[in-house]
Design a protein around this motif. Structure first.
Motif, mmCIF file in Angstrom:
data_model
loop_
_atom_site.group_PDB
_atom_site.id
_atom_site.type_symbol
_atom_site.label_atom_id
_atom_site.label_comp_id
_atom_site.label_asym_id
_atom_site.label_seq_id
_atom_site.Cartn_x
_atom_site.Cartn_y
_atom_site.Cartn_z
ATOM 1 N N ARG A 40 -2.193 5.874 -0.279
ATOM 2 C CA ARG A 40 -3.390 4.327 -0.530
ATOM 3 C C ARG A 40 -4.119 3.473 -1.378
ATOM 4 N NH1 ARG A 40 -4.571 8.260 1.964
ATOM 5 N NH2 ARG A 40 -7.111 8.732 0.419
ATOM 6 N N LEU A 57 -4.527 -0.173 7.865
ATOM 7 C CA LEU A 57 -3.844 -0.932 6.919
ATOM 8 C C LEU A 57 -2.590 0.281 6.648
ATOM 9 C CD1 LEU A 57 -6.521 -1.830 4.255
ATOM 10 C CD2 LEU A 57 -5.065 -3.003 5.663
ATOM 11 N N CYS A 105 -8.415 2.937 5.705
ATOM 12 C CA CYS A 105 -7.691 2.053 6.448
ATOM 13 C C CYS A 105 -7.041 2.713 7.695
ATOM 14 C CB CYS A 105 -6.264 2.665 5.320
ATOM 15 S SG CYS A 105 -6.456 2.996 3.590
ATOM 16 N N GLU A 118 -8.833 6.562 3.204
ATOM 17 C CA GLU A 118 -7.893 7.293 4.603
ATOM 18 C C GLU A 118 -8.785 6.330 5.894
ATOM 19 O OE1 GLU A 118 -5.135 9.846 7.361
ATOM 20 O OE2 GLU A 118 -5.570 9.757 5.635
ATOM 21 N N LEU A 167 0.924 -0.434 -0.154
ATOM 22 C CA LEU A 167 -0.301 -0.373 0.231
ATOM 23 C C LEU A 167 0.759 1.057 0.216
ATOM 24 C CD1 LEU A 167 -3.355 1.011 0.115
ATOM 25 C CD2 LEU A 167 -2.695 0.729 2.693
#
Length: 159
Positions: free
Chosen positions: A18, A107, A102, A99, A14
């Motif tokens: 992202r 992540l 994530c 975001e 990633l």
């Protein structure tokens, strides 16, 4: 073999924006993901769930099978429709994960993309390792129980 479903496990990077490269095998017309995917926090695990048109149709059918106003339907509508983010591929086959998604499942850097039939999941690598170990334990226990049931049925049928 495996046409129309998401199979296998991939480790991917990633990047700082992202962006995540979705495996080419996952970007097919057969699974409805040739132009992009939809993604939302998984209901059953601490990861993101993603898929194409086939998965969306399956969730929609489940939701529409429940009566309007049913609390389970409302919860599924909020979790699937309300949390869903349609994500198109860029020219390199990457999606850009929002975001907040994530952050929700932690992540960063290396993630695991895990094909599970009509859908795939995007995992934090450490969390996926723990999840995989637990799933293998449950599968082993389930297989042993299935064998016991088959033996019991076979011996009961012969009596």
């Amino acid at each position: 073999m495996g046409s129309g479903v998401f199979l296998s496990t991939y480790e991917k990077q990633l990047d700082g924006k992202r962006r995540l490269l979705i495996p080419q095998e996952f970007r097919t017309a057969e699974n409805g993901a040739e132009h992009g995917v939809f993604c939302f926090p998984s209901i059953e695990a601490d990861c993101l769930e993603a898929g194409g048109d086939a998965l969306f149709a399956e969730y929609r059918a489940v939701i529409e099978s429940l009566p309007f106003g049913d609390p389970y339907r409302s919860a599924l509508e909020a979790s699937i429709f309300g949390e869903q983010k349609p994500l198109a591929y860029d020219s390199g086959g990457r999606i850009t994960l929002p975001e907040h998604l994530c952050e929700e499942v932690e992540l960063a850097d290396t993630v695991v993309i895990y094909g599970v039939g009509e859908r795939f999941q995007i995992w934090n690598k450490a969390k996926w390792s723990a999840h995989r170990a637990e799933q293998r334990r449950v599968a082993r226990d389930g297989l042993a129980k299935f064998g016991e049931m088959r033996r019991a049925a076979a011996s009961g049928g012969a009596a």
